[in-house]
Design an enzyme around this catalytic site. Structure first.
Site, PDB file in Angstrom:
ATOM      1  N   ASP A 137     -22.094-104.139 133.637  1.00  5.73           N
ATOM      2  CA  ASP A 137     -20.908-103.379 132.994  1.00  5.73           C
ATOM      3  C   ASP A 137     -21.392-102.160 132.128  1.00  5.73           C
ATOM      4  OD1 ASP A 137     -17.757-103.199 132.357  1.00  5.73           O
ATOM      5  OD2 ASP A 137     -19.014-102.771 130.359  1.00  5.73           O
TER       6      ASP A 137
ATOM      7  N   HIS B 269     -11.427 -95.799 130.591  1.00  7.37           N
ATOM      8  CA  HIS B 269     -11.686 -96.336 129.604  1.00  7.37           C
ATOM      9  C   HIS B 269     -10.989 -96.847 128.466  1.00  7.37           C
ATOM     10  CE1 HIS B 269     -16.188 -96.702 127.853  1.00  7.37           C
ATOM     11  NE2 HIS B 269     -15.495 -97.658 127.209  1.00  7.37           N
TER      12      HIS B 269
ATOM     13  N   TYR C 222     -21.948 -94.215 127.715  1.00  8.43           N
ATOM     14  CA  TYR C 222     -23.034 -94.934 127.416  1.00  8.43           C
ATOM     15  C   TYR C 222     -24.171 -94.325 127.480  1.00  8.43           C
ATOM     16  CZ  TYR C 222     -19.608 -99.175 127.538  1.00  8.43           C
ATOM     17  OH  TYR C 222     -18.538-100.144 127.594  1.00  8.43           O
TER      18      TYR C 222
ATOM     19  N   LYS D 270     -17.101 -96.401 133.889  1.00  6.09           N
ATOM     20  CA  LYS D 270     -15.787 -95.864 133.452  1.00  6.09           C
ATOM     21  C   LYS D 270     -15.723 -94.619 133.236  1.00  6.09           C
ATOM     22  CE  LYS D 270     -16.359-100.255 130.776  1.00  6.09           C
ATOM     23  NZ  LYS D 270     -17.533-100.214 130.123  1.00  6.09           N
TER      24      LYS D 270
HETATM   25  P1  NDP Z   1     -21.028-108.534 122.639  1.00  8.41           P
HETATM   26  O1  NDP Z   1     -20.040-109.182 121.583  1.00  8.41           O
HETATM   27  O2  NDP Z   1     -21.360-109.033 123.838  1.00  8.41           O
HETATM   28  O3  NDP Z   1     -22.366-108.953 121.483  1.00  8.41           O
HETATM   29  C1  NDP Z   1     -23.853-108.280 121.500  1.00  8.41           C
HETATM   30  C2  NDP Z   1     -24.495-108.499 120.331  1.00  8.41           C
HETATM   31  O4  NDP Z   1     -24.655-110.062 120.226  1.00  8.41           O
HETATM   32  C3  NDP Z   1     -25.844-107.757 120.263  1.00  8.41           C
HETATM   33  O5  NDP Z   1     -26.253-107.522 118.974  1.00  8.41           O
HETATM   34  C4  NDP Z   1     -26.818-108.892 120.905  1.00  8.41           C
HETATM   35  O6  NDP Z   1     -28.087-108.649 120.606  1.00  8.41           O
HETATM   36  C5  NDP Z   1     -26.294-110.180 120.358  1.00  8.41           C
HETATM   37  N1  NDP Z   1     -26.364-111.283 121.369  1.00  8.41           N
HETATM   38  C6  NDP Z   1     -26.442-111.392 122.654  1.00  8.41           C
HETATM   39  N2  NDP Z   1     -26.398-112.704 123.012  1.00  8.41           N
HETATM   40  C7  NDP Z   1     -26.687-113.393 121.950  1.00  8.41           C
HETATM   41  C8  NDP Z   1     -27.052-114.619 121.889  1.00  8.41           C
HETATM   42  N3  NDP Z   1     -27.188-115.430 122.839  1.00  8.41           N
HETATM   43  N4  NDP Z   1     -27.058-115.200 120.449  1.00  8.41           N
HETATM   44  C9  NDP Z   1     -27.121-114.322 119.381  1.00  8.41           C
HETATM   45  N5  NDP Z   1     -26.824-113.087 119.513  1.00  8.41           N
HETATM   46  C10 NDP Z   1     -26.732-112.437 120.942  1.00  8.41           C
HETATM   47  O7  NDP Z   1     -21.075-106.988 122.076  1.00  8.41           O
HETATM   48  P2  NDP Z   1     -20.659-105.624 123.056  1.00  8.41           P
HETATM   49  O8  NDP Z   1     -19.966-104.741 122.183  1.00  8.41           O
HETATM   50  O9  NDP Z   1     -21.959-105.098 123.454  1.00  8.41           O
HETATM   51  O10 NDP Z   1     -19.773-105.978 124.250  1.00  8.41           O
HETATM   52  C11 NDP Z   1     -20.294-106.375 125.614  1.00  8.41           C
HETATM   53  C12 NDP Z   1     -20.066-105.428 126.356  1.00  8.41           C
HETATM   54  O11 NDP Z   1     -18.721-105.003 126.711  1.00  8.41           O
HETATM   55  C13 NDP Z   1     -20.641-103.951 125.980  1.00  8.41           C
HETATM   56  O12 NDP Z   1     -22.189-104.185 126.119  1.00  8.41           O
HETATM   57  C14 NDP Z   1     -20.089-103.232 126.994  1.00  8.41           C
HETATM   58  O13 NDP Z   1     -20.642-103.208 128.131  1.00  8.41           O
HETATM   59  C15 NDP Z   1     -18.464-103.768 126.831  1.00  8.41           C
HETATM   60  N6  NDP Z   1     -17.634-102.808 125.997  1.00  8.41           N
HETATM   61  C16 NDP Z   1     -16.780-102.374 126.498  1.00  8.41           C
HETATM   62  C17 NDP Z   1     -15.864-101.535 125.688  1.00  8.41           C
HETATM   63  C18 NDP Z   1     -14.861-100.996 126.118  1.00  8.41           C
HETATM   64  O14 NDP Z   1     -14.003 -99.962 125.508  1.00  8.41           O
HETATM   65  N7  NDP Z   1     -14.247-100.896 127.377  1.00  8.41           N
HETATM   66  C19 NDP Z   1     -15.944-101.503 124.103  1.00  8.41           C
HETATM   67  C20 NDP Z   1     -17.242-102.318 123.800  1.00  8.41           C
HETATM   68  C21 NDP Z   1     -17.870-103.031 124.681  1.00  8.41           C
HETATM   69  P3  NDP Z   1     -29.356-108.544 121.481  1.00  8.41           P
HETATM   70  O15 NDP Z   1     -29.187-107.535 122.625  1.00  8.41           O
HETATM   71  O16 NDP Z   1     -30.484-108.084 120.454  1.00  8.41           O
HETATM   72  O17 NDP Z   1     -29.761-109.706 121.992  1.00  8.41           O
END
Ligand code: NDP
Length: 274
Positions: free
Chosen positions: A48, A111, A53, A78
């Site tokens: 995604d 988006h 981004y 998006k």
């Molecule tokens: P998430 O809720 O997926 O959380 C990501 C965070 O959690 C990062 O800091 C990551 O750190 C950490 N993390 C990941 N796996 C673990 C684990 N197993 N244990 C502990 N910590 C963990 O956040 P996002 O906001 O990135 O949401 C996911 C995706 O959704 C986005 O990347 C994007 O693709 C989408 N999105 C879409 C939006 C929209 O408006 N349509 C808005 C926001 C997000 P690290 O990378 O260091 O592991």
């Protein structure tokens, strides 16, 4: 349920989409190439991204580096808010397709529901769908009233609504509306942006030998919500993908849903100014 990260839902137009994919928000272009290749190597088949981004080129590079055939992958991007409108959305899509280096995008989303613009944008998405440039079209951050407004005068029902969704924001009304209309709900920020310190999740996790992140992702899937956790850490990619080998009880699913506080970590779709 089989024990596989490739488990999929079938969207309302018959296209298959994996229940679990990799999110790449806040991942730079170069890092995205590595993360995407690593995730695909770990078995992920869905990625995604979004124009805003700034990493579509990196995602494309990661796809090519992975060596997995394009038709085995499911790529979402998006249309950003500034590009909404008919002609501008078509142009933005061409730019996304060029950066990704793909002929066809699997899923193209609006988006955010930009007032006065999203219906024209949707007409552009319908054209891309009819032309075969995208396999499926959907929306993101749409509330029930946005969906009703969009569907009142459009031809194609969105396949997906991608919204903020996690144990502190369970979106019950929106989920049941989407279910009734055949719109698959998809969770963004499923891991609450890393705010995973919660005793209920930890306690359920201890029972199964799973982490709080894995408990949430399993809860998503049992609630029939597609989920796209973000990580750039290969160990966590494997961890987040290892949620197809156990099941929560109905009581555990309910206990997690009861954590709801209508709490958003991201913007409110009824009150955003970007
Ligand atoms: P998430 O809720 O997926 O959380 C990501 C965070 O959690 C990062 O800091 C990551 O750190 C950490 N993390 C990941 N796996 C673990 C684990 N197993 N244990 C502990 N910590 C963990 O956040 P996002 O906001 O990135 O949401 C996911 C995706 O959704 C986005 O990347 C994007 O693709 C989408 N999105 C879409 C939006 C929209 O408006 N349509 C808005 C926001 C997000 P690290 O990378 O260091 O592991």
């Amino acid at each position: 349920m089989t024990n596989a990260i490739t488990e999929h839902t079938v969207l309302n137009n018959g296209v298959k989409m994996p229940w679990l994919g990799l999110g790449v928000w806040q991942v730079g272009d170069e890092e995205a190439a590595e993360a995407v290749a690593a995730a695909i190597g770990a078995g992920y088949r869905s990625i995604d991204t979004a124009a805003v981004y700034g990493n579509e080129a990196g995602v494309g590079e990661g796809i090519r580096k992975s060596g997995i055939a394009r038709d085995e992958l499911f790529i979402t991007t998006k249309i950003w808010n500034a590009d909404q409108g008919y002609d501008s959305a078509l142009a933005a899509f061409e730019e996304s397709r060029r950066k990704l280096g793909v002929e066809v995008v699997d899923l193209l989303l609006i988006h955010w529901p930009v007032k006065g613009k999203y219906k024209e944008t949707w007409r552009a998405l319908e054209k891309l769908y009819r032309d075969g440039a995208v396999r499926a079209i959907g929306v993101s951050n749409f509330q029930v009233h946005h969906l009703q407004d969009l569907m009142a005068d459009s031809e194609v029902v969105p396949v997906i609504n991608q919204v903020e969704y996690h144990p502190l924001l369970t979106q019950k009304e929106l989920q049941s509306f989407c279910r009734d209309k055949g719109i698959q709900l998809e969770a963004w920020s499923p891991l609450m942006q890393g705010n995973l310190d919660n005793e209920t999740l930890a306690e359920i996790g201890r029972k199964y030998g799973k982490s709080p992140a894995q408990i949430i992702l399993r809860w998503d899937i049992q609630n029939e919500v597609v989920t796209i956790p973000k990580t750039v850490n290969p160990t966590r990619m494997v961890e987040n993908g290892s949620v197809f080998d156990f099941s929560l009880t109905a009581e555990e699913v309910d206990a997690i849903s009861a954590l709801n506080q209508n709490k958003r970590f991201g913007p409110d779709p009824d009150n955003f100014n970007f």
